[in-house]
Design a protein around this motif. Sequence first.
Motif, short mmCIF file in Angstrom:
data_model
loop_
_atom_site.label_atom_id
_atom_site.label_comp_id
_atom_site.label_asym_id
_atom_site.label_seq_id
_atom_site.Cartn_x
_atom_site.Cartn_y
_atom_site.Cartn_z
N GLU A 95 57.60 3.57 21.66
CA GLU A 95 58.77 3.62 20.77
C GLU A 95 60.04 3.14 21.47
O GLU A 95 60.73 2.23 20.99
CB GLU A 95 58.95 5.03 20.22
N SER A 96 60.35 3.75 22.62
CA SER A 96 61.61 3.38 23.27
C SER A 96 61.48 2.06 24.05
O SER A 96 62.45 1.32 24.19
CB SER A 96 62.12 4.50 24.17
N LEU A 97 60.25 1.78 24.53
CA LEU A 97 60.04 0.53 25.26
C LEU A 97 60.21 -0.70 24.36
O LEU A 97 60.72 -1.72 24.76
CB LEU A 97 58.56 0.47 25.73
N VAL A 98 59.74 -0.56 23.10
CA VAL A 98 59.67 -1.72 22.22
C VAL A 98 60.48 -1.55 20.93
O VAL A 98 61.51 -2.20 20.75
CB VAL A 98 58.18 -2.04 21.87
N TYR A 99 60.00 -0.70 20.04
CA TYR A 99 60.55 -0.68 18.68
C TYR A 99 62.03 -0.32 18.60
O TYR A 99 62.74 -0.77 17.73
CB TYR A 99 59.74 0.27 17.78
N ARG A 100 62.48 0.57 19.53
CA ARG A 100 63.89 0.99 19.48
C ARG A 100 64.71 0.37 20.61
O ARG A 100 65.83 0.79 20.86
CB ARG A 100 63.99 2.52 19.50
N ASN A 101 64.10 -0.61 21.26
CA ASN A 101 64.82 -1.34 22.31
C ASN A 101 65.26 -2.68 21.68
O ASN A 101 64.49 -3.63 21.60
CB ASN A 101 63.86 -1.55 23.49
N ASP A 103 67.20 -5.20 22.38
CA ASP A 103 67.15 -6.48 23.10
C ASP A 103 65.71 -6.96 23.23
O ASP A 103 65.38 -8.12 22.97
CB ASP A 103 67.75 -6.34 24.51
N TYR A 104 64.85 -6.03 23.64
CA TYR A 104 63.44 -6.40 23.84
C TYR A 104 62.81 -6.80 22.50
O TYR A 104 62.13 -7.83 22.39
CB TYR A 104 62.65 -5.23 24.46
N MET A 105 63.06 -5.96 21.48
CA MET A 105 62.41 -6.20 20.17
C MET A 105 62.85 -7.54 19.57
O MET A 105 62.04 -8.26 18.99
CB MET A 105 62.74 -5.03 19.23
N LEU A 142 54.60 -6.08 -1.59
CA LEU A 142 55.01 -5.19 -0.49
C LEU A 142 54.54 -5.77 0.83
O LEU A 142 53.39 -6.19 0.95
CB LEU A 142 54.33 -3.81 -0.68
N GLU A 143 55.44 -5.82 1.81
CA GLU A 143 55.01 -6.23 3.15
C GLU A 143 55.30 -5.09 4.14
O GLU A 143 56.42 -4.60 4.23
CB GLU A 143 55.70 -7.53 3.59
N ILE A 144 54.26 -4.69 4.86
CA ILE A 144 54.38 -3.61 5.84
C ILE A 144 54.54 -4.26 7.22
O ILE A 144 53.70 -5.05 7.63
CB ILE A 144 53.12 -2.72 5.82
N GLY A 145 55.64 -3.96 7.90
CA GLY A 145 55.87 -4.51 9.25
C GLY A 145 56.18 -6.00 9.24
O GLY A 145 55.55 -6.76 9.96
N PRO A 146 57.19 -6.44 8.46
CA PRO A 146 57.49 -7.88 8.43
C PRO A 146 58.00 -8.43 9.77
O PRO A 146 57.93 -9.64 10.01
CB PRO A 146 58.56 -8.02 7.34
N GLY A 147 58.52 -7.56 10.64
CA GLY A 147 58.91 -8.00 12.01
C GLY A 147 60.02 -9.04 12.00
O GLY A 147 61.17 -8.75 11.67
N ASP A 168 59.66 -1.47 7.49
CA ASP A 168 59.40 -1.61 8.93
C ASP A 168 59.99 -0.43 9.68
O ASP A 168 61.09 0.03 9.36
CB ASP A 168 59.97 -2.93 9.46
N ILE A 169 59.28 0.02 10.69
CA ILE A 169 59.71 1.20 11.45
C ILE A 169 60.81 0.86 12.45
O ILE A 169 61.52 1.74 12.91
CB ILE A 169 58.48 1.82 12.16
N SER A 170 60.95 -0.42 12.79
CA SER A 170 61.92 -0.82 13.81
C SER A 170 63.22 -1.30 13.17
O SER A 170 63.22 -2.22 12.35
CB SER A 170 61.33 -1.95 14.67
N PRO A 171 64.36 -0.70 13.58
CA PRO A 171 65.64 -1.16 13.02
C PRO A 171 65.89 -2.64 13.32
O PRO A 171 66.50 -3.34 12.51
CB PRO A 171 66.69 -0.28 13.71
#
Length: 308
Positions: A95-101, A103-105, A142-147, A168-171
């Motif tokens: 979560e913190s490494l990727v989805y809520r980071n 810059d990285y995401m 519906l699209e789940i996780g469009p990224g 999507d779960i990532s802001p």
Amino acid sequence: MHSTRPLSISVIDELIQEILRINKLQSNFLADAVQTLSKSDIQLFSQYLNYCLDQQLTLGYLAKCYDLIVKDTFTQQLYFKRHGHYKHSSYAEVESLVYRNADYMSMYMYGLAITTFLWPNHAQMKQFFKEMLPKTQSGRYLEIGPGHGFHMMEAMQHSQYDQFLGIDISPTSVLLTQKILSSHYFGQFENYDIKECDFLTWEPSDQYDAVVMGEVLEHVEQPQQFLQKIAALTHGNSHIHVTTCINSPAIDHIYLFKHAQDIANMVKASGLYIKHQLLIPYQSTTLATSEQDKLPINIALILGKVDA
Ligand SMILES: C[S@@+](CC[C@H](N)C(=O)[O-])C[C@H]1O[C@@H](n2cnc3c(N)ncnc32)[C@H](O)[C@@H]1O
């Protein structure tokens, strides 16, 4: 106003030069990749790169995004070879490494969008998505996780659905998808909404005529619950497009599918069935060799809902 740069191979060439500046090992691979781009791929890839440049990104930054995926994948492949499992296995770990980071995401998502042109396996999946997308059906998509939002944008360009929803779960993914759809760079889209939430805890009030979930199942702890929820949200005529991968390590892949049959069993146990499937073996190998040697395999599925 949008960029006046010409839609041509030149912006792609410039990106390739930037990538080679930081990773010379990609030289042969990228030379082959560019050779196989069709005229329409060149047009769309140039358009995407020009869109990114209009967002004040530079080709140097985009090259780093692509290189991040290449190097991360390599590192995770070494880990997988040594240990026989993915490095992470829970959402909490990534979560913190990727989805809520942020810059990285962002780098990960721009890089991933670029691989849909430069990696033959991802390009084949993108092509399959376009071919299979119903072009004249109406209703709710519906699209789940469009990224990065690129596939959702293409669905909006090429289909006739009336309303589009992305979850999507990532802001960062929510922001990137909103940006590409609202840019007016690829069309004037208005009938859409993008929500930040976990698909599993989201409480929908509608049924959907199309559900697309690209490269999400391997990112979650309970993939079967995702498929069951898709079954609950759809009807017998819904278009259901799901992609995932087998023995394919990445920093945020936490669920390991070892065989195509594992996915087929899960689909069946979720009240769905496979209508069409595309299995893509690892570069220059057969499916049998890829399975036997635990090399990455991509899989794209068109699913139907089993009548109750
Ligand atoms: C690898 S990206 C895939 C992007 C795009 N669909 C594609 O096929 O290239 C996975 C996306 O799924 C999102 N995701 C992961 N778990 C999720 C969940 N539980 N609910 C909603 N989205 C999720 C991630 O934030 C990320 O944007």
